[in-house]
Motif scaffolding. Structure first.
Motif, PDB file in Angstrom:
ATOM      1  N   ASP A 192       7.032  -3.485  -2.598  1.00 41.85           N
ATOM      2  CA  ASP A 192       6.325  -2.206  -2.778  1.00 41.85           C
ATOM      3  C   ASP A 192       4.818  -2.397  -2.760  1.00 41.85           C
ATOM      4  O   ASP A 192       4.087  -1.635  -2.125  1.00 41.85           O
ATOM      5  CB  ASP A 192       6.707  -1.581  -4.121  1.00 41.85           C
ATOM      6  CG  ASP A 192       8.095  -0.974  -4.138  1.00 41.85           C
ATOM      7  OD1 ASP A 192       8.326  -0.027  -3.381  1.00 41.85           O
ATOM      8  OD2 ASP A 192       8.935  -1.453  -4.914  1.00 41.85           O
ATOM      9  N   CYS A 193       4.356  -3.407  -3.476  1.00 40.63           N
ATOM     10  CA  CYS A 193       2.916  -3.630  -3.612  1.00 40.63           C
ATOM     11  C   CYS A 193       2.264  -3.889  -2.261  1.00 40.63           C
ATOM     12  O   CYS A 193       1.215  -3.332  -1.942  1.00 40.63           O
ATOM     13  CB  CYS A 193       2.668  -4.801  -4.569  1.00 40.63           C
ATOM     14  SG  CYS A 193       0.938  -4.991  -5.047  1.00 40.63           S
ATOM     15  N   VAL A 194       2.898  -4.726  -1.450  1.00 41.42           N
ATOM     16  CA  VAL A 194       2.383  -5.002  -0.110  1.00 41.42           C
ATOM     17  C   VAL A 194       2.428  -3.737   0.745  1.00 41.42           C
ATOM     18  O   VAL A 194       1.452  -3.380   1.420  1.00 41.42           O
ATOM     19  CB  VAL A 194       3.178  -6.130   0.568  1.00 41.42           C
ATOM     20  CG1 VAL A 194       2.680  -6.357   1.992  1.00 41.42           C
ATOM     21  CG2 VAL A 194       3.078  -7.417  -0.245  1.00 41.42           C
ATOM     22  N   ALA A 195       3.561  -3.043   0.690  1.00 39.10           N
ATOM     23  CA  ALA A 195       3.759  -1.854   1.521  1.00 39.10           C
ATOM     24  C   ALA A 195       2.707  -0.790   1.255  1.00 39.10           C
ATOM     25  O   ALA A 195       2.168  -0.174   2.188  1.00 39.10           O
ATOM     26  CB  ALA A 195       5.151  -1.280   1.278  1.00 39.10           C
ATOM     27  N   MET A 196       2.397  -0.565  -0.013  1.00 37.84           N
ATOM     28  CA  MET A 196       1.445   0.485  -0.357  1.00 37.84           C
ATOM     29  C   MET A 196       0.059   0.208   0.210  1.00 37.84           C
ATOM     30  O   MET A 196      -0.703   1.131   0.492  1.00 37.84           O
ATOM     31  CB  MET A 196       1.380   0.644  -1.876  1.00 37.84           C
ATOM     32  CG  MET A 196       2.677   1.136  -2.500  1.00 37.84           C
ATOM     33  SD  MET A 196       3.167   2.774  -1.909  1.00 37.84           S
ATOM     34  CE  MET A 196       1.992   3.793  -2.795  1.00 37.84           C
ATOM     35  N   CYS A 197      -0.262  -1.047   0.397  1.00 40.96           N
ATOM     36  CA  CYS A 197      -1.574  -1.423   0.955  1.00 40.96           C
ATOM     37  C   CYS A 197      -1.565  -1.426   2.478  1.00 40.96           C
ATOM     38  O   CYS A 197      -2.436  -0.806   3.118  1.00 40.96           O
ATOM     39  CB  CYS A 197      -1.986  -2.793   0.434  1.00 40.96           C
ATOM     40  SG  CYS A 197      -2.245  -2.864  -1.352  1.00 40.96           S
ATOM     41  N   VAL A 198      -0.597  -2.122   3.082  1.00 38.76           N
ATOM     42  CA  VAL A 198      -0.610  -2.256   4.545  1.00 38.76           C
ATOM     43  C   VAL A 198      -0.285  -0.942   5.236  1.00 38.76           C
ATOM     44  O   VAL A 198      -0.799  -0.654   6.326  1.00 38.76           O
ATOM     45  CB  VAL A 198       0.328  -3.388   5.029  1.00 38.76           C
ATOM     46  CG1 VAL A 198      -0.134  -4.726   4.492  1.00 38.76           C
ATOM     47  CG2 VAL A 198       1.789  -3.114   4.655  1.00 38.76           C
ATOM     48  N   ASN A 199       0.573  -0.113   4.629  1.00 41.00           N
ATOM     49  CA  ASN A 199       0.877   1.185   5.237  1.00 41.00           C
ATOM     50  C   ASN A 199      -0.353   2.089   5.276  1.00 41.00           C
ATOM     51  O   ASN A 199      -0.467   2.955   6.141  1.00 41.00           O
ATOM     52  CB  ASN A 199       1.992   1.888   4.465  1.00 41.00           C
ATOM     53  CG  ASN A 199       3.364   1.301   4.739  1.00 41.00           C
ATOM     54  OD1 ASN A 199       3.551   0.540   5.683  1.00 41.00           O
ATOM     55  ND2 ASN A 199       4.322   1.648   3.904  1.00 41.00           N
TER      56      ASN A 199
END
Length: 337
Positions: A83-90
């Motif tokens: 989730d943490c990665v997704a929220m940034c890269v998205n």
């Protein structure tokens, strides 16, 4: 009598164990551009700018919010890192940027390597899905700020795009069609409301015929759209992108629209996952509040010229993308019928 750091609540040995156990996980995300090593004072990343005219760095930072509360209540820690990665890269792909690297910040009241290692393994998995390198981070043990082994998680991503290829939404007009890429569920928004309305719900009970518990469905990681969106950008002109996070479609879609235009979305066309029905019915939540809080099954909205819709849907077929509305002249931001 001499006092120790451990007596004050900070276990340095647990910290050393944590670092040792995450080494292979972090290493699995790295590539030839990474010049640093775990344990250094900073992360080093060599930029390969071949073919990128007037490169612009694009950055984004975010956290997982109170979804982490659910994670440690259910003792499931291997998903929130994704989730943490997704929220940034998205977020950064919405400007057309290719994500390059990621750093994390994990703070806890009491460091328990069996849990924190799972979190970092999730972060590493998110980085692999995004094609980014995990080049550094920080794990902080902060007794007195966080209770017990409660934790919080945040991250930071950097990408790059050629200046002329930055997606700004400026060319969106009334010939523009909106395409939605489905979410995997709730993603990482609205969990304070979710936890409130489901406070008397058995989160360990099976959810429908999914074979998963209600809690496991809620903890399904945020979908990472990097690969599919960058592929689309390589093949057609993308006029605008909106990552549907806090504020739902109502708040996020207008962010990509130029002045004088509004989005018109057909609610009945949306493919809303069953978990949202459970949340809405249990909490007696209005349709408007649901739309203004949750993604309602759409994690990314893409604006393309109507002549490119068929090709876009072909490219995004594996993602299950579909038309959700159009852009028209107006100043209401968004209308959802």
């Amino acid at each position: 009598m001499s006092q120790t750091y451990k007596e004050a609540g900070v276990d340095k040995e647990a910290g050393y164990e944590h670092v040792e156990r995450i080494k292979e996980s972090v290493k699995s995300t790295q590539n030839a551009n990474v010049l640093s090593h775990l344990g250094g004072f900073s992360g080093l990343f060599e930029l390969d700018l071949d073919g990128i005219e007037k490169p612009v760095l694009v950055s984004g930072t975010d956290g997982v919010g109170t979804k982490v509360k659910l994670a440690y209540e259910l003792d499931i820690h291997n998903t929130v890192g994704i989730d943490c990665v997704a929220m940034c890269v998205n977020d950064i792909i919405c400007q057309g940027a290719k994500p390059l690297y990621f750093l994390d910040y994990l703070a806890t009241g009491h460091l328990v390597p069996d849990k924190t290692v799972q979190i970092v393994e999730g972060i590493s998995q998110g980085c692999i899905q995004s094609g980014v390198a995990l080049i550094g981070g920080e794990t902080a043990e902060m007794p007195g700020v966080y209770q017990g082994d409660d934790y919080d998680l945040a991250g930071f991503a950097v990408g790059v795009v050629g200046k002329k290829k930055i997606i700004t939404g400026k060319d969106i007009n009334d010939y523009t069609v909106l395409i939605g890429i489905p979410s995997t569920g709730v993603h990482s928004n609205g969990f304070s409301l979710i936890r409130h309305v489901l406070r008397n719900t058995d989160l360990k009970a099976e959810f429908g015929s999914t074979g998963k518990s209600v809690g496991e469905v809620l903890l399904t990681p945020t979908k990472i759209y990097v690969e599919s969106v960058l592929k689309l950008i390589d093949h057609i002109e993308v006029l605008g992108l909106a990552h549907i996070t806090g504020g739902g479609l109502i708040e996020n879609v207008p962010r990509m629209l130029p002045e004088g235009y509004q989005a018109n979305i057909d609610f009945d066309a949306l493919k809303v996952p069953a978990i949202f029905k459970l949340i809405q019915e249990t909490g007696s939540i209005s349709k408007g509040e649901m739309l203004n809080t949750f993604n309602m099954g759409v994690g990314m909205v893409i604006a393309v010229d109507k002549e490119n819709v068929t090709k876009a849907l072909e490219i995004l077929a594996a993602e299950g993308a579909y038309e959700i509305g159009i852009v028209e002249k107006g100043n209401q931001g968004i209308i959802i019928k």
